[in-house]
Design a protein around this motif. Structure first.
Motif, PDB file in Angstrom:
ATOM      1  N   ALA A 102     -22.312  38.462 -23.004  1.00 19.44           N
ATOM      2  CA  ALA A 102     -23.200  38.740 -21.885  1.00 19.44           C
ATOM      3  C   ALA A 102     -22.482  38.384 -20.589  1.00 19.44           C
ATOM      4  CB  ALA A 102     -24.491  37.942 -22.018  1.00 19.44           C
ATOM      5  N   VAL A 103     -22.471  39.315 -19.651  1.00 20.99           N
ATOM      6  CA  VAL A 103     -21.830  39.078 -18.358  1.00 20.99           C
ATOM      7  C   VAL A 103     -22.837  39.355 -17.250  1.00 20.99           C
ATOM      8  CG1 VAL A 103     -19.539  39.639 -19.227  1.00 20.99           C
ATOM      9  CG2 VAL A 103     -20.932  41.428 -18.197  1.00 20.99           C
ATOM     10  N   SER A 104     -22.590  38.759 -16.095  1.00 22.13           N
ATOM     11  CA  SER A 104     -23.457  38.999 -14.943  1.00 22.13           C
ATOM     12  C   SER A 104     -22.619  39.052 -13.681  1.00 22.13           C
ATOM     13  CB  SER A 104     -24.528  37.910 -14.818  1.00 22.13           C
ATOM     14  OG  SER A 104     -23.939  36.669 -14.447  1.00 22.13           O
ATOM     15  N   HIS A 105     -23.153  39.755 -12.693  1.00 21.76           N
ATOM     16  CA  HIS A 105     -22.460  39.882 -11.412  1.00 21.76           C
ATOM     17  C   HIS A 105     -22.259  38.509 -10.775  1.00 21.76           C
ATOM     18  CE1 HIS A 105     -21.297  41.268  -7.463  1.00 21.76           C
ATOM     19  NE2 HIS A 105     -22.330  40.656  -6.925  1.00 21.76           N
ATOM     20  N   GLY A 106     -23.256  37.648 -10.917  1.00 18.51           N
ATOM     21  CA  GLY A 106     -23.192  36.353 -10.247  1.00 18.51           C
ATOM     22  C   GLY A 106     -22.380  35.312 -10.976  1.00 18.51           C
ATOM     23  N   GLN A 107     -22.304  35.401 -12.309  1.00 19.39           N
ATOM     24  CA  GLN A 107     -21.676  34.332 -13.079  1.00 19.39           C
ATOM     25  C   GLN A 107     -20.477  34.774 -13.910  1.00 19.39           C
ATOM     26  OE1 GLN A 107     -22.483  31.103 -12.774  1.00 19.39           O
ATOM     27  NE2 GLN A 107     -23.951  31.740 -11.206  1.00 19.39           N
ATOM     28  N   GLY A 108     -20.249  36.073 -14.030  1.00 19.25           N
ATOM     29  CA  GLY A 108     -19.167  36.519 -14.896  1.00 19.25           C
ATOM     30  C   GLY A 108     -19.523  36.280 -16.347  1.00 19.25           C
ATOM     31  N   LEU A 109     -18.584  35.793 -17.133  1.00 25.87           N
ATOM     32  CA  LEU A 109     -18.795  35.491 -18.542  1.00 25.87           C
ATOM     33  C   LEU A 109     -19.135  34.018 -18.697  1.00 25.87           C
ATOM     34  CD1 LEU A 109     -18.698  36.033 -21.589  1.00 25.87           C
ATOM     35  CD2 LEU A 109     -16.202  35.786 -21.480  1.00 25.87           C
ATOM     36  N   SER A 110     -20.329  33.753 -19.206  1.00 26.46           N
ATOM     37  CA  SER A 110     -20.778  32.378 -19.383  1.00 26.46           C
ATOM     38  C   SER A 110     -19.859  31.616 -20.324  1.00 26.46           C
ATOM     39  CB  SER A 110     -22.208  32.376 -19.932  1.00 26.46           C
ATOM     40  OG  SER A 110     -22.640  31.070 -20.213  1.00 26.46           O
ATOM     41  N   PHE A 111     -19.572  30.353 -19.962  1.00 26.95           N
ATOM     42  CA  PHE A 111     -18.824  29.418 -20.805  1.00 26.95           C
ATOM     43  C   PHE A 111     -17.349  29.785 -20.924  1.00 26.95           C
ATOM     44  CE2 PHE A 111     -18.797  26.455 -24.600  1.00 26.95           C
ATOM     45  CZ  PHE A 111     -19.314  25.390 -23.901  1.00 26.95           C
ATOM     46  N   ASP A 112     -16.860  30.656 -20.061  1.00 22.47           N
ATOM     47  CA  ASP A 112     -15.438  30.991 -20.052  1.00 22.47           C
ATOM     48  C   ASP A 112     -14.741  30.174 -18.982  1.00 22.47           C
ATOM     49  OD1 ASP A 112     -13.209  32.696 -20.960  1.00 22.47           O
ATOM     50  OD2 ASP A 112     -13.275  33.505 -18.919  1.00 22.47           O
ATOM     51  N   ARG A 113     -13.698  29.423 -19.382  1.00 22.21           N
ATOM     52  CA  ARG A 113     -12.977  28.532 -18.478  1.00 22.21           C
ATOM     53  C   ARG A 113     -13.953  27.630 -17.713  1.00 22.21           C
ATOM     54  NH1 ARG A 113     -10.221  33.500 -20.020  1.00 22.21           N
ATOM     55  NH2 ARG A 113      -7.992  33.020 -20.056  1.00 22.21           N
ATOM     56  N   ALA A 114     -14.957  27.146 -18.425  1.00 24.47           N
ATOM     57  CA  ALA A 114     -15.950  26.273 -17.808  1.00 24.47           C
ATOM     58  C   ALA A 114     -15.424  24.849 -17.619  1.00 24.47           C
ATOM     59  CB  ALA A 114     -17.220  26.237 -18.660  1.00 24.47           C
ATOM     60  N   PHE A 115     -14.404  24.487 -18.396  1.00 30.45           N
ATOM     61  CA  PHE A 115     -13.787  23.164 -18.320  1.00 30.45           C
ATOM     62  C   PHE A 115     -12.281  23.336 -18.141  1.00 30.45           C
ATOM     63  CE2 PHE A 115     -17.642  22.498 -20.719  1.00 30.45           C
ATOM     64  CZ  PHE A 115     -18.102  21.249 -20.334  1.00 30.45           C
ATOM     65  N   ALA A 116     -11.658  22.288 -17.629  1.00 24.33           N
ATOM     66  CA  ALA A 116     -10.201  22.229 -17.563  1.00 24.33           C
ATOM     67  C   ALA A 116      -9.779  20.778 -17.707  1.00 24.33           C
ATOM     68  CB  ALA A 116      -9.679  22.811 -16.252  1.00 24.33           C
ATOM     69  N   LEU A 117      -8.529  20.582 -18.071  1.00 26.68           N
ATOM     70  CA  LEU A 117      -7.954  19.239 -18.173  1.00 26.68           C
ATOM     71  C   LEU A 117      -7.029  19.046 -16.984  1.00 26.68           C
ATOM     72  CD1 LEU A 117      -7.480  19.481 -21.970  1.00 26.68           C
ATOM     73  CD2 LEU A 117      -8.639  17.549 -20.873  1.00 26.68           C
ATOM     74  N   ALA A 118      -7.527  18.318 -15.995  1.00 29.52           N
ATOM     75  CA  ALA A 118      -6.770  18.101 -14.766  1.00 29.52           C
ATOM     76  C   ALA A 118      -5.661  17.086 -15.007  1.00 29.52           C
ATOM     77  CB  ALA A 118      -7.696  17.615 -13.655  1.00 29.52           C
ATOM     78  N   LEU A 119      -4.501  17.336 -14.404  1.00 26.56           N
ATOM     79  CA  LEU A 119      -3.421  16.361 -14.447  1.00 26.56           C
ATOM     80  C   LEU A 119      -3.860  15.063 -13.780  1.00 26.56           C
ATOM     81  CD1 LEU A 119      -0.456  18.674 -13.400  1.00 26.56           C
ATOM     82  CD2 LEU A 119      -1.000  17.896 -15.714  1.00 26.56           C
TER      83      LEU A 119
END
Length: 260
Positions: free
Chosen positions: A24-41
């Motif tokens: 499911a995609v939306s104009h406002g949110q794109g693809l939910s739960f995609d790249r929602a987290f990252a591991l910052a240095l």
């Protein structure tokens, strides 16, 4: 006729893809739960209360940290539980929803990657924020969907005489049924998939991340150089801006509006 062959999302930047049968995609949110987290240095400053798009070099990622490809990870979207397996063995199960769980994930990554984390890494997220590579371009592009034409991958295989695993390119949509490199002509044109409307926005300029073999976690090629050498450009794939809300499914037809 072009159709969708595979769909994926990547809950944590740089970690395992999650195969989908529909998305499911939306104009406002794109693809939910995609790249929602990252591991910052450890050296990265990221404020979840005032998030700013940062270059991928501020995070753990395959371009520099190929050992990440040896981890089989899954982040349950319902419970927020991350499981990590190494060579088939469960090595961590921790919640992303509480401080203790996040600390356990950070401790594991610090021990696994050592000095490459540049200090203690942090698992980061923020409301309405995605850690996409093109998030630095604009808020619209942060929510864009990445597409790979499998015919282009086959053309690269033929040119180099080597097997190229499509997951090296970490796209959301893998399609087939159009000529190699046809997707690069979709810029500015409407693309419809399963009733969802998109617009071709940017070609995907490839970096050293695609040199990492997702099956062996080793750098075994120089594919950006090969693309340039054989095809005269450094692009493979395209980003689509989401114009409407809806659901795309494996097997859906892909239609592209005629060029203006």
């Amino acid at each position: 006729m072009a159709k969708i062959i595979n769909l994926y999302r990547y809950p944590i930047k740089g970690l395992s893809p999650e195969p989908l049968t529909e998305m499911a995609v939306s104009h406002g949110q794109g693809l939910s739960f995609d790249r929602a987290f990252a591991l910052a240095l450890g050296t990265t400053r990221f404020d979840p209360e005032a998030p700013e798009p940062l270059d991928k070099g501020y995070f753990l990622m395959l371009r520099k940290n190929e050992k990440l490809a040896a981890l089989a990870t899954r982040l349950d979207p319902e419970t927020g539980t991350l499981t990590i397996r190494y060579r088939g063995e469960l090595v961590l199960e921790a919640a992303t929803t509480n401080a203790a769980g996040r600390e356990a994930i950070e401790d594991f990554m610090a021990a696994y990657l050592g000095e490459a984390t540049e200090g203690r890494p942090r698992l980061v997220s923020a409301a309405d924020h995605k850690f996409t590579d093109v998030g630095v371009v604009s808020p619209v592009m942060m929510k864009a969907i990445s597409v790979i034409n499998l015919a282009s991958v086959r053309a690269l295989e033929e040119a180099t005489g080597t097997s190229v695993h499509p997951l090296r390119f970490r796209a959301n949509i893998y399609l087939d049924g159009v000529p190699a490199w046809a997707e690069l002509n979709w810029l500015g044109r409407e693309v419809e998939i399963g009733g969802v409307r998109f617009r071709g926005a940017l070609p995907t300029r490839r970096c050293a991340a695609i040199n990492v073999n997702p099956e062996t976690a080793t750098r075994d090629a120089n594919l950006p150089k090969a693309i340039m050498q054989h095809f005269g450009h450094a692009d493979l794939g395209i980003y689509l801006e989401v114009l409407s809300d809806g659901v795309c499914s494996v097997g859906d037809a892909v239609t592209v509006a005629a060029a203006a």
